[in-house]
Motif scaffolding. Sequence first.
Motif, PDB file in Angstrom:
ATOM      1  N   ILE A  69       0.682  -1.242   0.063  1.00  0.00           N
ATOM      2  CA  ILE A  69      -0.169   0.134   0.063  1.00  0.00           C
ATOM      3  C   ILE A  69       0.865   1.217   0.102  1.00  0.00           C
ATOM      4  O   ILE A  69       0.457   2.414  -0.006  1.00  0.00           O
ATOM      5  CB  ILE A  69      -0.962   0.070   1.224  1.00  0.00           C
ATOM      6  N   GLY A  70       2.182   1.143   0.000  1.00  0.00           N
ATOM      7  CA  GLY A  70       3.079   2.237  -0.282  1.00  0.00           C
ATOM      8  C   GLY A  70       4.095   2.115   0.486  1.00  0.00           C
ATOM      9  O   GLY A  70       4.044   1.493   1.683  1.00  0.00           O
ATOM     10  N   GLN A  71       5.300   2.993   0.564  1.00  0.00           N
ATOM     11  CA  GLN A  71       6.499   2.725   1.372  1.00  0.00           C
ATOM     12  C   GLN A  71       6.576   4.316   2.129  1.00  0.00           C
ATOM     13  O   GLN A  71       7.671   4.416   2.575  1.00  0.00           O
ATOM     14  CB  GLN A  71       7.688   2.866   0.252  1.00  0.00           C
ATOM     15  N   ASP A  72       5.504   4.971   2.227  1.00  0.00           N
ATOM     16  CA  ASP A  72       5.783   6.159   3.147  1.00  0.00           C
ATOM     17  C   ASP A  72       5.843   5.795   4.686  1.00  0.00           C
ATOM     18  O   ASP A  72       4.583   5.597   5.212  1.00  0.00           O
ATOM     19  CB  ASP A  72       4.556   7.006   2.924  1.00  0.00           C
ATOM     20  N   THR A  73       6.990   5.666   5.179  1.00  0.00           N
ATOM     21  CA  THR A  73       7.104   5.064   6.377  1.00  0.00           C
ATOM     22  C   THR A  73       6.502   6.120   7.590  1.00  0.00           C
ATOM     23  O   THR A  73       6.545   6.041   8.689  1.00  0.00           O
ATOM     24  CB  THR A  73       8.706   5.120   6.777  1.00  0.00           C
ATOM     25  N   SER A  74       6.262   7.494   6.995  1.00  0.00           N
ATOM     26  CA  SER A  74       5.723   8.126   8.003  1.00  0.00           C
ATOM     27  C   SER A  74       4.074   8.010   8.261  1.00  0.00           C
ATOM     28  O   SER A  74       3.613   8.538   9.366  1.00  0.00           O
ATOM     29  CB  SER A  74       5.611   9.779   7.333  1.00  0.00           C
ATOM     30  N   GLN A  75       3.484   6.981   7.369  1.00  0.00           N
ATOM     31  CA  GLN A  75       2.320   6.738   7.829  1.00  0.00           C
ATOM     32  C   GLN A  75       2.326   5.595   8.860  1.00  0.00           C
ATOM     33  O   GLN A  75       3.249   5.082   8.987  1.00  0.00           O
ATOM     34  CB  GLN A  75       1.606   5.998   6.458  1.00  0.00           C
ATOM     35  N   LYS A  76       1.246   5.501   9.592  1.00  0.00           N
ATOM     36  CA  LYS A  76       0.936   4.335  10.488  1.00  0.00           C
ATOM     37  C   LYS A  76       1.285   3.006   9.892  1.00  0.00           C
ATOM     38  O   LYS A  76       1.884   1.924  10.322  1.00  0.00           O
ATOM     39  CB  LYS A  76      -0.217   4.422  11.211  1.00  0.00           C
ATOM     40  N   TYR A  77       0.636   2.705   8.808  1.00  0.00           N
ATOM     41  CA  TYR A  77       0.807   1.506   8.063  1.00  0.00           C
ATOM     42  C   TYR A  77       1.273   1.731   6.664  1.00  0.00           C
ATOM     43  O   TYR A  77       0.977   2.362   6.051  1.00  0.00           O
ATOM     44  CB  TYR A  77      -0.909   0.798   7.755  1.00  0.00           C
ATOM     45  N   TYR A  78       2.193   0.675   6.169  1.00  0.00           N
ATOM     46  CA  TYR A  78       2.672   0.860   4.827  1.00  0.00           C
ATOM     47  C   TYR A  78       3.319  -0.462   4.424  1.00  0.00           C
ATOM     48  O   TYR A  78       3.463  -1.408   5.206  1.00  0.00           O
ATOM     49  CB  TYR A  78       3.935   2.015   4.924  1.00  0.00           C
ATOM     50  N   GLY A  79       3.537  -0.563   3.128  1.00  0.00           N
ATOM     51  CA  GLY A  79       3.986  -1.878   2.798  1.00  0.00           C
ATOM     52  C   GLY A  79       3.133  -3.033   2.975  1.00  0.00           C
ATOM     53  O   GLY A  79       1.900  -2.839   2.482  1.00  0.00           O
ATOM     54  N   HIS A  80       3.633  -4.050   3.278  1.00  0.00           N
ATOM     55  CA  HIS A  80       2.462  -5.201   3.357  1.00  0.00           C
ATOM     56  C   HIS A  80       2.509  -5.737   5.032  1.00  0.00           C
ATOM     57  O   HIS A  80       3.527  -5.182   5.956  1.00  0.00           O
ATOM     58  CB  HIS A  80       3.069  -6.431   2.450  1.00  0.00           C
ATOM     59  N   CYS A  81       1.646  -6.623   5.356  1.00  0.00           N
ATOM     60  CA  CYS A  81       1.792  -7.257   6.482  1.00  0.00           C
ATOM     61  C   CYS A  81       1.409  -8.722   6.448  1.00  0.00           C
ATOM     62  O   CYS A  81       0.831  -9.210   5.429  1.00  0.00           O
ATOM     63  CB  CYS A  81       0.951  -6.520   7.541  1.00  0.00           C
ATOM     64  N   PHE A  82       1.520  -9.577   7.398  1.00  0.00           N
ATOM     65  CA  PHE A  82       1.119 -11.001   7.723  1.00  0.00           C
ATOM     66  C   PHE A  82       0.443 -11.190   8.915  1.00  0.00           C
ATOM     67  O   PHE A  82       0.949 -10.656  10.044  1.00  0.00           O
ATOM     68  CB  PHE A  82       2.547 -11.816   7.757  1.00  0.00           C
ATOM     69  N   TYR A  83      -0.775 -11.456   8.702  1.00  0.00           N
ATOM     70  CA  TYR A  83      -1.557 -11.489   9.941  1.00  0.00           C
ATOM     71  C   TYR A  83      -2.404 -12.865  10.037  1.00  0.00           C
ATOM     72  O   TYR A  83      -2.978 -13.282   9.068  1.00  0.00           O
ATOM     73  CB  TYR A  83      -2.671 -10.241  10.068  1.00  0.00           C
ATOM     74  N   ILE A  84      -2.131 -13.597  11.146  1.00  0.00           N
ATOM     75  CA  ILE A  84      -2.930 -15.040  11.300  1.00  0.00           C
ATOM     76  C   ILE A  84      -3.914 -14.747  12.308  1.00  0.00           C
ATOM     77  O   ILE A  84      -3.718 -14.246  13.277  1.00  0.00           O
ATOM     78  CB  ILE A  84      -1.914 -16.114  11.758  1.00  0.00           C
ATOM     79  N   LEU A  85      -5.117 -14.809  11.581  1.00  0.00           N
ATOM     80  CA  LEU A  85      -6.201 -14.451  12.223  1.00  0.00           C
ATOM     81  C   LEU A  85      -6.506 -15.127  13.656  1.00  0.00           C
ATOM     82  O   LEU A  85      -5.815 -16.277  13.844  1.00  0.00           O
ATOM     83  CB  LEU A  85      -7.548 -14.690  11.394  1.00  0.00           C
ATOM     84  N   PRO A  86      -7.386 -14.929  14.663  1.00  0.00           N
ATOM     85  CA  PRO A  86      -7.706 -15.831  15.859  1.00  0.00           C
ATOM     86  C   PRO A  86      -8.041 -16.893  15.481  1.00  0.00           C
ATOM     87  O   PRO A  86      -8.779 -17.172  14.659  1.00  0.00           O
ATOM     88  CB  PRO A  86      -8.584 -14.837  16.646  1.00  0.00           C
ATOM     89  N   PRO A  87      -7.646 -18.135  16.400  1.00  0.00           N
ATOM     90  CA  PRO A  87      -7.115 -17.844  17.844  1.00  0.00           C
ATOM     91  C   PRO A  87      -5.485 -17.461  17.913  1.00  0.00           C
ATOM     92  O   PRO A  87      -5.362 -17.168  18.907  1.00  0.00           O
ATOM     93  CB  PRO A  87      -7.478 -19.475  18.240  1.00  0.00           C
ATOM     94  N   TYR A  88      -4.879 -17.593  16.846  1.00  0.00           N
ATOM     95  CA  TYR A  88      -3.387 -17.459  16.707  1.00  0.00           C
ATOM     96  C   TYR A  88      -3.173 -15.830  17.024  1.00  0.00           C
ATOM     97  O   TYR A  88      -2.302 -15.318  17.636  1.00  0.00           O
ATOM     98  CB  TYR A  88      -2.551 -17.748  15.371  1.00  0.00           C
ATOM     99  N   ASP A  89      -3.999 -15.062  16.235  1.00  0.00           N
ATOM    100  CA  ASP A  89      -3.693 -13.514  16.344  1.00  0.00           C
ATOM    101  C   ASP A  89      -2.495 -12.904  16.453  1.00  0.00           C
ATOM    102  O   ASP A  89      -1.892 -12.301  17.187  1.00  0.00           O
ATOM    103  CB  ASP A  89      -4.623 -13.121  17.997  1.00  0.00           C
ATOM    104  N   ILE A  90      -1.720 -13.283  15.236  1.00  0.00           N
ATOM    105  CA  ILE A  90      -0.211 -12.833  15.254  1.00  0.00           C
ATOM    106  C   ILE A  90      -0.471 -11.990  14.111  1.00  0.00           C
ATOM    107  O   ILE A  90      -0.599 -12.211  12.846  1.00  0.00           O
ATOM    108  CB  ILE A  90       0.787 -14.145  14.973  1.00  0.00           C
ATOM    109  N   MET A  91       0.575 -10.742  14.380  1.00  0.00           N
ATOM    110  CA  MET A  91       0.509  -9.732  13.244  1.00  0.00           C
ATOM    111  C   MET A  91       2.044  -9.112  13.309  1.00  0.00           C
ATOM    112  O   MET A  91       2.791  -9.213  14.136  1.00  0.00           O
ATOM    113  CB  MET A  91      -0.170  -8.234  13.755  1.00  0.00           C
TER     114      MET A  91
END
Length: 128
Positions: A64-86
Amino acid sequence: MNFLKILLVFLISFIFISCTTKTEEKPEVVVDIKVSKEGYQPNVIKLKKGQVVLFRITAVDEGIGQDTSQKYYGHCFYILPPYDIMVENIKQGETKEVKVKMTFPGHHIFTCPYCSDVLPTKGDIYVE
């Protein structure tokens, strides 16, 4: 009676917390994952209950972009609950790691919540 409810909630919370899946244990399996606007590769992962897995997630593009001044940028990896790992804010070309103990059997979903409404970033983990 109220004391018993509080005790029950405490015990359930303790059991849930003690089953935390993020770990510092030595991994038994390494899973390399590439994430891009096209999705995850691989997007189906089969593991065994009790295994400690090192997920290494590499962003192939800017997400979603490389602007590191934003709270969220790039990509992420989130395993939904019950793991809930981000794992957040993976920049293009960067690899981030997380170790997870696969304690919950069954079908689990991983995704990038940043762009899941726009891009096909979803995958499946099957724990036998």
